[in-house]
Design a protein around this motif. Structure first.
Motif, mmCIF file in Angstrom:
data_model
loop_
_atom_site.group_PDB
_atom_site.id
_atom_site.type_symbol
_atom_site.label_atom_id
_atom_site.label_comp_id
_atom_site.label_asym_id
_atom_site.label_seq_id
_atom_site.Cartn_x
_atom_site.Cartn_y
_atom_site.Cartn_z
ATOM 1 N N SER A 192 0.839 -1.205 0.000
ATOM 2 C CA SER A 192 0.000 0.000 0.000
ATOM 3 C C SER A 192 0.878 1.260 0.000
ATOM 4 O O SER A 192 0.537 2.262 -0.617
ATOM 5 C CB SER A 192 -0.985 -0.009 1.175
ATOM 6 N N LEU A 193 2.040 1.198 0.646
ATOM 7 C CA LEU A 193 2.942 2.364 0.610
ATOM 8 C C LEU A 193 3.554 2.545 -0.780
ATOM 9 O O LEU A 193 3.789 3.666 -1.239
ATOM 10 C CB LEU A 193 4.082 2.192 1.628
ATOM 11 N N LEU A 194 3.804 1.396 -1.446
ATOM 12 C CA LEU A 194 4.445 1.460 -2.758
ATOM 13 C C LEU A 194 3.468 1.844 -3.870
ATOM 14 O O LEU A 194 3.880 2.413 -4.897
ATOM 15 C CB LEU A 194 5.062 0.092 -3.103
ATOM 16 N N ALA A 195 2.184 1.540 -3.667
ATOM 17 C CA ALA A 195 1.195 1.671 -4.752
ATOM 18 C C ALA A 195 1.268 3.013 -5.503
ATOM 19 O O ALA A 195 1.278 3.031 -6.734
ATOM 20 C CB ALA A 195 -0.207 1.414 -4.220
ATOM 21 N N PRO A 196 1.361 4.153 -4.796
ATOM 22 C CA PRO A 196 1.407 5.415 -5.573
ATOM 23 C C PRO A 196 2.718 5.619 -6.323
ATOM 24 O O PRO A 196 2.828 6.565 -7.103
ATOM 25 C CB PRO A 196 1.264 6.506 -4.491
ATOM 26 N N TYR A 197 3.716 4.768 -6.087
ATOM 27 C CA TYR A 197 5.055 5.047 -6.639
ATOM 28 C C TYR A 197 5.560 3.941 -7.567
ATOM 29 O O TYR A 197 6.754 3.859 -7.834
ATOM 30 C CB TYR A 197 6.053 5.259 -5.484
ATOM 31 N N LEU A 198 4.647 3.095 -8.079
ATOM 32 C CA LEU A 198 5.119 1.985 -8.907
ATOM 33 C C LEU A 198 5.610 2.443 -10.277
ATOM 34 O O LEU A 198 6.233 1.668 -11.000
ATOM 35 C CB LEU A 198 4.050 0.901 -9.014
ATOM 36 N N THR A 199 5.330 3.696 -10.620
ATOM 37 C CA THR A 199 5.946 4.225 -11.850
ATOM 38 C C THR A 199 7.145 5.109 -11.518
ATOM 39 O O THR A 199 7.768 5.678 -12.400
ATOM 40 C CB THR A 199 4.928 5.036 -12.683
ATOM 41 N N SER A 200 7.447 5.230 -10.227
ATOM 42 C CA SER A 200 8.626 6.014 -9.830
ATOM 43 C C SER A 200 9.838 5.091 -9.768
ATOM 44 O O SER A 200 9.704 3.871 -9.648
ATOM 45 C CB SER A 200 8.427 6.618 -8.437
ATOM 46 N N THR A 201 11.014 5.710 -9.793
ATOM 47 C CA THR A 201 12.252 4.923 -9.727
ATOM 48 C C THR A 201 12.900 5.094 -8.353
ATOM 49 O O THR A 201 12.429 5.868 -7.519
ATOM 50 C CB THR A 201 13.252 5.416 -10.790
ATOM 51 N N TYR A 202 14.018 4.405 -8.183
ATOM 52 C CA TYR A 202 14.768 4.548 -6.925
ATOM 53 C C TYR A 202 15.171 6.008 -6.688
ATOM 54 O O TYR A 202 15.399 6.401 -5.556
ATOM 55 C CB TYR A 202 16.012 3.651 -6.951
ATOM 56 N N LEU A 203 15.284 6.790 -7.762
ATOM 57 C CA LEU A 203 15.672 8.195 -7.585
ATOM 58 C C LEU A 203 14.480 9.134 -7.494
ATOM 59 O O LEU A 203 14.577 10.177 -6.844
ATOM 60 C CB LEU A 203 16.573 8.650 -8.747
ATOM 61 N N THR A 204 13.375 8.796 -8.112
ATOM 62 C CA THR A 204 12.267 9.772 -8.124
ATOM 63 C C THR A 204 11.232 9.514 -7.025
ATOM 64 O O THR A 204 10.453 10.409 -6.701
ATOM 65 C CB THR A 204 11.561 9.809 -9.501
ATOM 66 N N ALA A 205 11.210 8.319 -6.467
ATOM 67 C CA ALA A 205 10.300 8.057 -5.326
ATOM 68 C C ALA A 205 10.830 8.820 -4.112
ATOM 69 O O ALA A 205 12.007 9.181 -4.067
ATOM 70 C CB ALA A 205 10.272 6.570 -5.042
ATOM 71 N N PRO A 206 9.973 9.076 -3.105
ATOM 72 C CA PRO A 206 10.496 9.720 -1.898
ATOM 73 C C PRO A 206 11.704 8.939 -1.372
ATOM 74 O O PRO A 206 11.713 7.709 -1.360
ATOM 75 C CB PRO A 206 9.318 9.647 -0.918
ATOM 76 N N TRP A 207 12.708 9.697 -0.921
ATOM 77 C CA TRP A 207 13.973 9.062 -0.530
ATOM 78 C C TRP A 207 13.771 7.997 0.553
ATOM 79 O O TRP A 207 14.270 6.881 0.459
ATOM 80 C CB TRP A 207 14.965 10.138 -0.053
ATOM 81 N N LEU A 208 13.005 8.364 1.578
ATOM 82 C CA LEU A 208 12.831 7.445 2.705
ATOM 83 C C LEU A 208 12.219 6.118 2.248
ATOM 84 O O LEU A 208 12.649 5.038 2.641
ATOM 85 C CB LEU A 208 11.932 8.104 3.762
#
Ligand SMILES: O=P(O)(O)OC[C@@]1(O)O[C@H](CO)[C@@H](O)[C@@H]1O
Length: 421
Positions: free
Chosen positions: A85-101
């Motif tokens: 559920s935490l990852l769901a909004p960021y599955l199109t983000s990368t290791y660099l563009t997702a929130p750092w934490l």
């Protein structure tokens, strides 16, 4: 509940920042690569073929900053739905563009998935891939620790400022000796910490220790203290020494060590790390270390030291306002003061957001934390709040390029629940 208006989260997409250096380089070139090298023998055995392939694929994903992937369903890992559920909004983000934490804690959670850490049938069941570095960190701790424990010895049962200050500041500056920045095998025989301790007071950018000390020393009854642990190795030894001081001076009646439920980052302590450090010290030939180890062991057997792992401490959630209700009510009912150690825990206390370094008050940012709280943190990431303007300017002037990331500067920030400092 989160404060009504929140600044943006830190990201790691901005070249020149420590966040970017960490996620674009440090995690794969130093942390994961060293972990693979340290475990090369086991990983090259046939039993570990799938684990090895999975770790190499993770290394490749991080190195190429690929998109984040959902965790695989796993009957042995009850934390998977929360993670997904935490990852769901960021599955199109990368290791660099997702929130750092999120991206950074995710790397370590993926290591756990690759190992099959929770699955009794997996060869990686309960295997700590960072054990070699932790062991080297422990080995390099004795000379500094013996000197420190020798200084603390005569002050241990005094409920007075000199012992309290030495114990607390040792635990703070112990955070500077972090395996991910300092080489774990730097020195096995040299007391490097006395110098750090002697020279560091001027490097405090925010210092609420006077009000904390006054509250502790005037408390009518001993407190129940929770210590939210950071690194194994020397830092953990300083934490055990601080906790021991609190008990022997009767400032505390118990100390609960809140540790990671599974290996996270390079050196973050798990229950096994804490217990192995106590046993190693009890068996040390150095007299102050051995005496301390035996006392810590006795505190554990008597239930004055408690060790409680929780998956929450391994998750990229805001410590103050996203704590699970069961843990929150346990702390509300059973803890008078929480000590939050280290940089990564501090980032979670601030939800890894870009607060104003000076203008946002610590007490306002952490007001939702369930108990009174003191953060003992040396700065190793570009985040902060409530620091003194003049001190920040001095630090920036002296170390313009890296004042926020080397651990040279620190804070002691205290919020008293129901009447903040
Ligand atoms: O928590 P610690 O041990 O004090 O510091 C951990 C650290 O070195 O690693 C984290 C991630 O790279 C950063 O928050 C910080 O720079």
């Amino acid at each position: 509940m989160a404060p009504p208006s929140l600044p943006p989260r830190l990201v790691s997409s901005v070249p020149g920042t420590w966040a970017h250096a960490t996620m674009s380089d440090r995690v794969h070139s130093q942390i994961l690569s060293r972990m693979l090298a340290d475990n090369a023998e086991a990983l090259s055995s046939p039993a570990f073929a799938a684990v090895n392939a999975s770790l190499l694929s993770l290394l490749d994903e991080v190195q190429s900053s690929s998109p984040l992937l959902a965790l695989a369903a796993d009957p042995h890992s009850p934390d998977v739905p929360l993670w997904n559920s935490l990852l769901a909004p960021y599955l199109t983000s990368t290791y660099l563009t997702a929130p750092w934490l999120l991206a950074e804690f995710y790397v370590y959670r993926r290591v756990i998935q690759s190992l099959g850490y929770s699955n009794p049938a997996s060869p990686g069941h309960l295997l700590d891939p960072f054990l070699a570095q932790k062991s080297a960190g422990l080995a390099s701790s004795y000379a500094s620790a013996d000197a420190l424990l020798g200084r603390l010895g005569p002050l241990r049962s005094d409920r007075e400022l000199p012992g309290l200050a030495l114990a607390l500041f040792s635990s703070l500056w112990g955070n500077r000796m972090d395996l991910s920045i300092w080489p774990a095998d730097a020195s096995e025989t040299e007391d490097v910490f006395s110098g750090v301790l002697a020279s560091s007071h001027a490097n405090l950018l925010s210092d609420d220790s006077p009000s904390l000390f006054s509250d502790l020393l005037s408390s009518p009854s001993p407190l129940r203290v929770d210590l939210i642990v950071d690194n194994a190795g020397f830092e953990l030894i300083t934490d055990l020494a601080f906790a021991d001081y609190l008990l022997s001076s009767s400032l505390a009646s118990s100390v609960t060590f809140r540790v990671k439920a599974h290996p996270t980052f390079v050196s973050d302590a798990t229950p096994a790390d804490l217990l192995s450090h106590v046993e190693a010290y009890a068996a040390s030939p150095l007299p102050n270390c051995a005496a301390a180890g035996e006392r810590w062991r006795a505190h554990l057997s008597a239930g004055r030291f408690l060790v409680k792992p929780d998956a929450f401490w391994c998750q990229p959630l805001a410590m103050a306002w996203e704590m699970p209700p069961s843990l929150r009510s346990e702390m509300e009912g059973g803890c008078d003061l929480a000590v939050v150690k280290g940089d990564a825990n501090y980032r979670r206390l601030l939800d890894d957001r870009a607060w104003d370094l000076v203008g946002d008050r610590f007490g306002d940012v952490v007001s939702e934390f369930p108990t009174s709280v003191v953060a003992l943190r040396t700065l190793k990431a570009e985040i902060g709040c409530g620091m003194e303007q003049g001190k920040v300017e001095e630090a920036r002037g002296a170390d313009p390029d890296d004042w926020m990331v080397t651990g040279k500067y620190g804070v002691v920030q205290y919020h008293r629940k129901g009447g903040g400092a």
